[in-house]
Design a protein around this motif. Structure first.
Motif, PDB file in Angstrom:
ATOM      1  N   TYR A 158       0.807  -1.217   0.000  1.00  0.00           N
ATOM      2  CA  TYR A 158       0.000   0.000   0.000  1.00  0.00           C
ATOM      3  C   TYR A 158       0.840   1.266   0.000  1.00  0.00           C
ATOM      4  N   GLY A 159       2.122   1.165  -0.332  1.00  0.00           N
ATOM      5  CA  GLY A 159       3.002   2.308  -0.232  1.00  0.00           C
ATOM      6  C   GLY A 159       3.591   2.364   1.163  1.00  0.00           C
ATOM      7  N   THR A 160       2.747   2.405   2.144  1.00  0.00           N
ATOM      8  CA  THR A 160       3.131   2.248   3.541  1.00  0.00           C
ATOM      9  C   THR A 160       1.865   2.139   4.370  1.00  0.00           C
ATOM     10  N   VAL A 161       2.020   1.755   5.607  1.00  0.00           N
ATOM     11  CA  VAL A 161       0.910   1.660   6.553  1.00  0.00           C
ATOM     12  C   VAL A 161       1.281   2.500   7.762  1.00  0.00           C
ATOM     13  N   GLY A 162       0.313   3.170   8.341  1.00  0.00           N
ATOM     14  CA  GLY A 162       0.607   4.003   9.496  1.00  0.00           C
ATOM     15  C   GLY A 162      -0.553   4.075  10.470  1.00  0.00           C
ATOM     16  N   LEU A 163      -0.292   4.693  11.618  1.00  0.00           N
ATOM     17  CA  LEU A 163      -1.295   4.910  12.640  1.00  0.00           C
ATOM     18  C   LEU A 163      -1.334   6.391  13.000  1.00  0.00           C
ATOM     19  N   ASN A 164      -2.520   6.886  13.242  1.00  0.00           N
ATOM     20  CA  ASN A 164      -2.712   8.214  13.815  1.00  0.00           C
ATOM     21  C   ASN A 164      -3.554   8.078  15.074  1.00  0.00           C
ATOM     22  N   LEU A 165      -3.162   8.763  16.126  1.00  0.00           N
ATOM     23  CA  LEU A 165      -3.952   8.831  17.348  1.00  0.00           C
ATOM     24  C   LEU A 165      -4.409  10.269  17.527  1.00  0.00           C
ATOM     25  N   VAL A 166      -5.736  10.457  17.599  1.00  0.00           N
ATOM     26  CA  VAL A 166      -6.320  11.785  17.752  1.00  0.00           C
ATOM     27  C   VAL A 166      -7.034  11.850  19.091  1.00  0.00           C
ATOM     28  N   VAL A 167      -6.691  12.834  19.911  1.00  0.00           N
ATOM     29  CA  VAL A 167      -7.326  13.024  21.215  1.00  0.00           C
ATOM     30  C   VAL A 167      -8.052  14.359  21.222  1.00  0.00           C
ATOM     31  N   GLN A 168      -9.319  14.306  21.565  1.00  0.00           N
ATOM     32  CA  GLN A 168     -10.136  15.512  21.710  1.00  0.00           C
ATOM     33  C   GLN A 168     -10.208  15.844  23.192  1.00  0.00           C
ATOM     34  N   ARG A 169      -9.921  17.091  23.522  1.00  0.00           N
ATOM     35  CA  ARG A 169      -9.803  17.462  24.926  1.00  0.00           C
ATOM     36  C   ARG A 169     -11.136  17.709  25.615  1.00  0.00           C
ATOM     37  N   SER A 170     -12.084  18.331  24.943  1.00  0.00           N
ATOM     38  CA  SER A 170     -13.315  18.716  25.640  1.00  0.00           C
ATOM     39  C   SER A 170     -14.489  18.708  24.660  1.00  0.00           C
ATOM     40  N   PRO A 171     -15.428  17.761  24.837  1.00  0.00           N
ATOM     41  CA  PRO A 171     -15.421  16.664  25.807  1.00  0.00           C
ATOM     42  C   PRO A 171     -14.378  15.607  25.444  1.00  0.00           C
ATOM     43  N   LEU A 172     -13.868  14.904  26.434  1.00  0.00           N
ATOM     44  CA  LEU A 172     -12.782  13.964  26.249  1.00  0.00           C
ATOM     45  C   LEU A 172     -13.206  12.802  25.359  1.00  0.00           C
ATOM     46  N   ALA A 173     -12.425  12.577  24.307  1.00  0.00           N
ATOM     47  CA  ALA A 173     -12.677  11.470  23.379  1.00  0.00           C
ATOM     48  C   ALA A 173     -11.391  11.232  22.601  1.00  0.00           C
ATOM     49  N   ALA A 174     -11.335  10.121  21.880  1.00  0.00           N
ATOM     50  CA  ALA A 174     -10.150   9.823  21.082  1.00  0.00           C
ATOM     51  C   ALA A 174     -10.507   8.830  20.001  1.00  0.00           C
ATOM     52  N   ASN A 175      -9.662   8.732  18.982  1.00  0.00           N
ATOM     53  CA  ASN A 175      -9.766   7.645  18.026  1.00  0.00           C
ATOM     54  C   ASN A 175      -8.390   7.255  17.515  1.00  0.00           C
ATOM     55  N   LEU A 176      -8.258   5.974  17.235  1.00  0.00           N
ATOM     56  CA  LEU A 176      -7.046   5.414  16.647  1.00  0.00           C
ATOM     57  C   LEU A 176      -7.360   5.072  15.203  1.00  0.00           C
ATOM     58  N   GLU A 177      -6.610   5.642  14.274  1.00  0.00           N
ATOM     59  CA  GLU A 177      -6.834   5.424  12.847  1.00  0.00           C
ATOM     60  C   GLU A 177      -5.725   4.555  12.270  1.00  0.00           C
ATOM     61  N   LEU A 178      -6.122   3.560  11.507  1.00  0.00           N
ATOM     62  CA  LEU A 178      -5.175   2.746  10.748  1.00  0.00           C
ATOM     63  C   LEU A 178      -5.194   3.265   9.311  1.00  0.00           C
ATOM     64  N   ILE A 179      -4.039   3.681   8.822  1.00  0.00           N
ATOM     65  CA  ILE A 179      -3.921   4.340   7.524  1.00  0.00           C
ATOM     66  C   ILE A 179      -3.207   3.414   6.550  1.00  0.00           C
ATOM     67  N   ALA A 180      -3.690   3.313   5.327  1.00  0.00           N
ATOM     68  CA  ALA A 180      -3.008   2.558   4.275  1.00  0.00           C
ATOM     69  C   ALA A 180      -2.791   3.466   3.071  1.00  0.00           C
ATOM     70  N   GLY A 181      -1.755   3.142   2.286  1.00  0.00           N
ATOM     71  CA  GLY A 181      -1.417   3.982   1.149  1.00  0.00           C
ATOM     72  C   GLY A 181      -0.966   5.348   1.613  1.00  0.00           C
ATOM     73  N   SER A 182      -0.330   5.382   2.789  1.00  0.00           N
ATOM     74  CA  SER A 182      -0.013   6.672   3.404  1.00  0.00           C
ATOM     75  C   SER A 182       1.423   7.083   3.122  1.00  0.00           C
ATOM     76  N   TRP A 183       1.685   8.336   3.380  1.00  0.00           N
ATOM     77  CA  TRP A 183       3.032   8.870   3.333  1.00  0.00           C
ATOM     78  C   TRP A 183       3.153   9.848   4.477  1.00  0.00           C
ATOM     79  N   SER A 184       4.346  10.269   4.765  1.00  0.00           N
ATOM     80  CA  SER A 184       4.555  11.142   5.909  1.00  0.00           C
ATOM     81  C   SER A 184       4.656  12.587   5.468  1.00  0.00           C
TER      82      SER A 184
END
Length: 230
Positions: A158-184
């Motif tokens: 897929y070119g590369t695979v990666g992860l992104n972690l996004v944290v929302q401060r207020s209200p508190l929440a988060a998500n973990l994203e699995l990325i394919a075909g990604s670049w930096s």
């Protein structure tokens, strides 16, 4: 194993924050009991994945360093949203298991039970856990090298695979994203989201205003912290 000073330096390097700023969050987290403490010098406490998780969690979710204890208490109460990986993303990439060495995970989506798969190095995600548990598991996999091998294995498919972690401060929440075909671009992975896990804080207010504060890191930061702990 690393001392706290080495963990602080690695985290500062990866996130772009100053060492002094990261040290401030580390001090508050240690005073709150989320980072191990012992004597200075040769007897200083050796850091582990849970210590790194507390440091990064405090940095991403606290409005101010002095809020660290309250923030980490709340992060410990967060839960993974019951539907787990959003299966709709996986439907569009039929051969994704080529790089996943799958582990079954039961989810609920639209009131229907379905089984999706997880990368072997992320199999800890199948059990219920908090955002702190997520960070601890990711840093553990970074320290033992399995996360880097998983990301490297995706290259060429897929070119590369990666992860992104996004944290929302207020209200508190988060998500973990699995990325394919990604670049930096800088320290974030850019590409198609092929899997996502959401986390929420059960006691979060439904509405606190329209200005949302988000912090995001990629696998780059996780790998750098894991390398410091290896």
């Amino acid at each position: 194993m690393a001392r706290l000073s080495a963990l602080v330096e690695a985290t500062a390097e990866a996130t772009g924050w100053s060492s002094n700023n990261v040290s401030l969050y580390a001090r508050y987290a240690r005073e709150a009991g989320y980072i191990k403490q012992a004597a200075r010098g040769m007897a200083a406490a050796e850091m582990g994945a849970s210590d790194g998780a507390a440091l990064l969690g405090a940095m991403m979710a606290s409005h101010y360093a002095k809020d660290t204890k309250h923030t980490l208490d709340d992060l410990q109460e967060t839960v993974r949203t019951f539907n787990g990986w959003d299966n709709a993303y996986f439907d569009s990439i039929k051969d994704f298991e080529m790089i996943m060495r799958p582990v079954p995970m039961l989810i609920m989506s639209d009131n229907l039970e379905r089984v999706v798969t997880l990368p072997k190095c992320l199999d800890f995600l199948a059990a219920q856990h908090s955002i702190l548990g997520l960070l601890t598991g990711l840093i553990e996999r970074a320290a033992d090298g399995s996360l880097a091998r998983f990301i490297s294995k995706g290259r060429g498919t897929y070119g590369t695979v990666g992860l992104n972690l996004v944290v929302q401060r207020s209200p508190l929440a988060a998500n973990l994203e699995l990325i394919a075909g990604s670049w930096s671009r800088g320290k974030n992975s850019i590409g198609q989201v092929v899997g996502k896990i959401d986390y929420h804080f059960p006691r979060a207010d439904i509405w606190r205003g329209d200005l949302i504060s988000l912090h995001k890191v990629s696998h780059y930061t996780i790998l750098r912290m894991g390398k410091a702990l290896a």
